[in-house]
Motif scaffolding. Sequence first.
Motif, PDB file in Angstrom:
ATOM      1  N   VAL A  29       0.856  -1.180   0.000  1.00 55.28           N
ATOM      2  CA  VAL A  29       0.000   0.000   0.000  1.00 55.28           C
ATOM      3  C   VAL A  29       0.895   1.234   0.000  1.00 55.28           C
ATOM      4  N   LYS A  30       0.712   2.092  -0.987  1.00 54.79           N
ATOM      5  CA  LYS A  30       1.537   3.293  -1.085  1.00 54.79           C
ATOM      6  C   LYS A  30       0.804   4.469  -0.450  1.00 54.79           C
ATOM      7  N   ALA A  31       1.576   5.379   0.092  1.00 50.23           N
ATOM      8  CA  ALA A  31       0.997   6.581   0.680  1.00 50.23           C
ATOM      9  C   ALA A  31       0.422   7.448  -0.434  1.00 50.23           C
ATOM     10  N   ARG A  32      -0.725   8.032  -0.170  1.00 49.82           N
ATOM     11  CA  ARG A  32      -1.323   8.916  -1.158  1.00 49.82           C
ATOM     12  C   ARG A  32      -0.620  10.272  -1.103  1.00 49.82           C
ATOM     13  N   PRO A  33      -0.319  10.873  -2.235  1.00 38.72           N
ATOM     14  CA  PRO A  33       0.312  12.192  -2.216  1.00 38.72           C
ATOM     15  C   PRO A  33      -0.677  13.246  -1.716  1.00 38.72           C
ATOM     16  N   PHE A  34      -0.137  14.310  -1.132  1.00 38.65           N
ATOM     17  CA  PHE A  34      -0.992  15.396  -0.659  1.00 38.65           C
ATOM     18  C   PHE A  34      -1.626  16.104  -1.838  1.00 38.65           C
ATOM     19  N   THR A  35      -2.848  16.547  -1.637  1.00 41.82           N
ATOM     20  CA  THR A  35      -3.500  17.364  -2.653  1.00 41.82           C
ATOM     21  C   THR A  35      -2.962  18.790  -2.547  1.00 41.82           C
ATOM     22  N   ASP A  36      -3.205  19.596  -3.575  1.00 41.86           N
ATOM     23  CA  ASP A  36      -2.744  20.985  -3.537  1.00 41.86           C
ATOM     24  C   ASP A  36      -3.370  21.749  -2.374  1.00 41.86           C
ATOM     25  N   ALA A  37      -4.630  21.442  -2.055  1.00 42.00           N
ATOM     26  CA  ALA A  37      -5.297  22.113  -0.936  1.00 42.00           C
ATOM     27  C   ALA A  37      -4.638  21.732   0.390  1.00 42.00           C
ATOM     28  N   GLN A  38      -4.259  20.459   0.542  1.00 41.07           N
ATOM     29  CA  GLN A  38      -3.598  20.028   1.774  1.00 41.07           C
ATOM     30  C   GLN A  38      -2.217  20.665   1.903  1.00 41.07           C
ATOM     31  N   LYS A  39      -1.485  20.750   0.781  1.00 44.08           N
ATOM     32  CA  LYS A  39      -0.171  21.396   0.817  1.00 44.08           C
ATOM     33  C   LYS A  39      -0.300  22.863   1.214  1.00 44.08           C
ATOM     34  N   ARG A  40      -1.287  23.546   0.639  1.00 43.68           N
ATOM     35  CA  ARG A  40      -1.497  24.964   0.946  1.00 43.68           C
ATOM     36  C   ARG A  40      -1.855  25.147   2.414  1.00 43.68           C
ATOM     37  N   ARG A  41      -2.731  24.292   2.924  1.00 46.96           N
ATOM     38  CA  ARG A  41      -3.137  24.376   4.338  1.00 46.96           C
ATOM     39  C   ARG A  41      -1.947  24.108   5.257  1.00 46.96           C
ATOM     40  N   ASN A  42      -1.112  23.131   4.930  1.00 42.54           N
ATOM     41  CA  ASN A  42       0.064  22.837   5.737  1.00 42.54           C
ATOM     42  C   ASN A  42       1.030  24.018   5.753  1.00 42.54           C
ATOM     43  N   ARG A  43       1.211  24.663   4.581  1.00 45.73           N
ATOM     44  CA  ARG A  43       2.097  25.832   4.532  1.00 45.73           C
ATOM     45  C   ARG A  43       1.544  26.973   5.382  1.00 45.73           C
ATOM     46  N   GLU A  44       0.223  27.171   5.324  1.00 45.82           N
ATOM     47  CA  GLU A  44      -0.396  28.232   6.132  1.00 45.82           C
ATOM     48  C   GLU A  44      -0.232  27.953   7.623  1.00 45.82           C
ATOM     49  N   LEU A  45      -0.463  26.725   8.043  1.00 42.51           N
ATOM     50  CA  LEU A  45      -0.324  26.377   9.462  1.00 42.51           C
ATOM     51  C   LEU A  45       1.120  26.513   9.928  1.00 42.51           C
ATOM     52  N   LEU A  46       2.069  26.109   9.073  1.00 44.57           N
ATOM     53  CA  LEU A  46       3.477  26.242   9.426  1.00 44.57           C
ATOM     54  C   LEU A  46       3.858  27.708   9.562  1.00 44.57           C
ATOM     55  N   ASP A  47       3.382  28.542   8.647  1.00 41.87           N
ATOM     56  CA  ASP A  47       3.672  29.972   8.702  1.00 41.87           C
ATOM     57  C   ASP A  47       3.116  30.591   9.979  1.00 41.87           C
ATOM     58  N   ILE A  48       1.891  30.231  10.349  1.00 43.28           N
ATOM     59  CA  ILE A  48       1.274  30.745  11.578  1.00 43.28           C
ATOM     60  C   ILE A  48       2.062  30.285  12.798  1.00 43.28           C
ATOM     61  N   ALA A  49       2.438  29.015  12.816  1.00 47.77           N
ATOM     62  CA  ALA A  49       3.167  28.467  13.964  1.00 47.77           C
ATOM     63  C   ALA A  49       4.530  29.129  14.131  1.00 47.77           C
ATOM     64  N   GLN A  50       5.170  29.482  13.031  1.00 50.25           N
ATOM     65  CA  GLN A  50       6.495  30.095  13.122  1.00 50.25           C
ATOM     66  C   GLN A  50       6.420  31.564  13.508  1.00 50.25           C
ATOM     67  N   ARG A  51       5.296  32.220  13.232  1.00 47.85           N
ATOM     68  CA  ARG A  51       5.170  33.644  13.548  1.00 47.85           C
ATOM     69  C   ARG A  51       4.653  33.898  14.956  1.00 47.85           C
ATOM     70  N   THR A  52       3.876  32.993  15.488  1.00 51.43           N
ATOM     71  CA  THR A  52       3.279  33.228  16.804  1.00 51.43           C
ATOM     72  C   THR A  52       4.184  32.693  17.900  1.00 51.43           C
ATOM     73  N   THR A  53       4.125  33.341  19.039  1.00 48.26           N
ATOM     74  CA  THR A  53       4.913  32.886  20.179  1.00 48.26           C
ATOM     75  C   THR A  53       4.001  32.155  21.144  1.00 48.26           C
ATOM     76  N   ARG A  54       4.553  31.153  21.786  1.00 52.28           N
ATOM     77  CA  ARG A  54       3.776  30.408  22.770  1.00 52.28           C
ATOM     78  C   ARG A  54       3.829  31.140  24.094  1.00 52.28           C
ATOM     79  N   PRO A  55       2.737  31.145  24.838  1.00 54.71           N
ATOM     80  CA  PRO A  55       2.773  31.790  26.155  1.00 54.71           C
ATOM     81  C   PRO A  55       3.687  31.025  27.098  1.00 54.71           C
TER      82      PRO A  55
END
Length: 68
Positions: A29-55
Amino acid sequence: MSSTDRDVDHALAYPEPPASPLWHRHGGVKARPFTDAQKRRNRELLDIAQRTTRPRSPRLTETLAEAS
């Protein structure tokens, strides 16, 4: 210049352990590749996580020695 025991990096003296069997896929069983929407969402979440500081957790007013 000769090498001494202090010059040897012991972390590299042993071979790397084998990968965990949990990391392998069985049954062809091969892993399914990410869709363009999933890639975009992952990039957005990574960008948010890198810009925000944790309390920071609040510091205790007494030390551990005083508490015990």
